[in-house]
Design an enzyme around this catalytic site. Structure first.
Site, PDB file in Angstrom:
ATOM      1  N   SER A   1       3.072   1.728  -1.623  1.00  0.00           N
ATOM      2  CA  SER A   1       1.838   2.413  -1.243  1.00  0.00           C
ATOM      3  C   SER A   1       2.038   3.481  -0.173  1.00  0.00           C
ATOM      4  CB  SER A   1       0.772   1.413  -0.764  1.00  0.00           C
ATOM      5  OG  SER A   1       1.059   0.961   0.532  1.00  0.00           O
TER       6      SER A   1
ATOM      7  N   LYS B   1       0.229   0.716   7.144  1.00  0.00           N
ATOM      8  CA  LYS B   1      -0.765   1.680   6.671  1.00  0.00           C
ATOM      9  C   LYS B   1      -1.061   2.736   7.731  1.00  0.00           C
ATOM     10  CE  LYS B   1      -1.947  -0.366   2.814  1.00  0.00           C
ATOM     11  NZ  LYS B   1      -1.144   0.018   1.691  1.00  0.00           N
TER      12      LYS B   1
END
Length: 159
Positions: free
Chosen positions: A69, A106
């Site tokens: 991701s 993230k």
């Protein structure tokens, strides 16, 4: 019997195995385990793994990235990401975030009310195949906290 060569006893050869010898300009950093680049996971290390990192990299711990991701930020599956231990980061920075029992790597973005208070925090992927993870709001039941700010990474060579 010591089991050491005479050259080690005379100082001509190192007694400590080469892999444990400190290298000039380097220091050891603990690997805390694997963290998701996707939905939060955590595969804890046993506290005995360390990496040597250049002393110019100001970091407190490392995590091994798991998933894809964050490939838009060049962080791939198996890469090592180095973090400085902090409890807060600025919007746009990459962080290690603990969510309940998982950890995710993230980019952070906070959505604020007109008065400046945080309504909720988005954990953003840099791969468009993944949706953001939204934390906060009146019905939030998950516990989230920032563990550290990413300061560097080392890429795994694909062989």
């Amino acid at each position: 019997k010591l089991g050491l060569p005479v050259s080690a006893l005379s100082g001509e050869e190192a007694i400590m195995p080469p892999e444990l010898m400190p290298v000039s300009g380097m220091r050891r950093v603990p690997i805390l385990g694997s963290a998701a680049c996707g939905e939060p996971i955590y595969k804890p290390g046993d506290g005995t793994e360390f990496l040597s990192v250049d002393s110019s990299v100001s970091c407190d711990f490392a995590l091994i990235a798991h998933g894809d991701s964050m490939i838009g930020d060049r962080i791939h599956d198996g890469d090592v990401v180095y973090f400085c231990s902090v409890s807060d980061v600025r919007d746009g920075e990459i962080a290690a975030v603990a969510i309940d029992d998982g950890v995710s790597i993230k980019r952070i973005k906070r959505l604020r009310a007109p008065d400046g208070s945080v309504i909720f925090t988005q954990l953003l992927s840099s791969n468009p195949a993944y949706d953001s993870i939204d934390i906060g709001g009146p019905d939030e039941t998950r516990i989230a906290r920032i563990l550290g700010r990413a300061v560097s990474f080392s890429a795994k060579l694909n062989t």
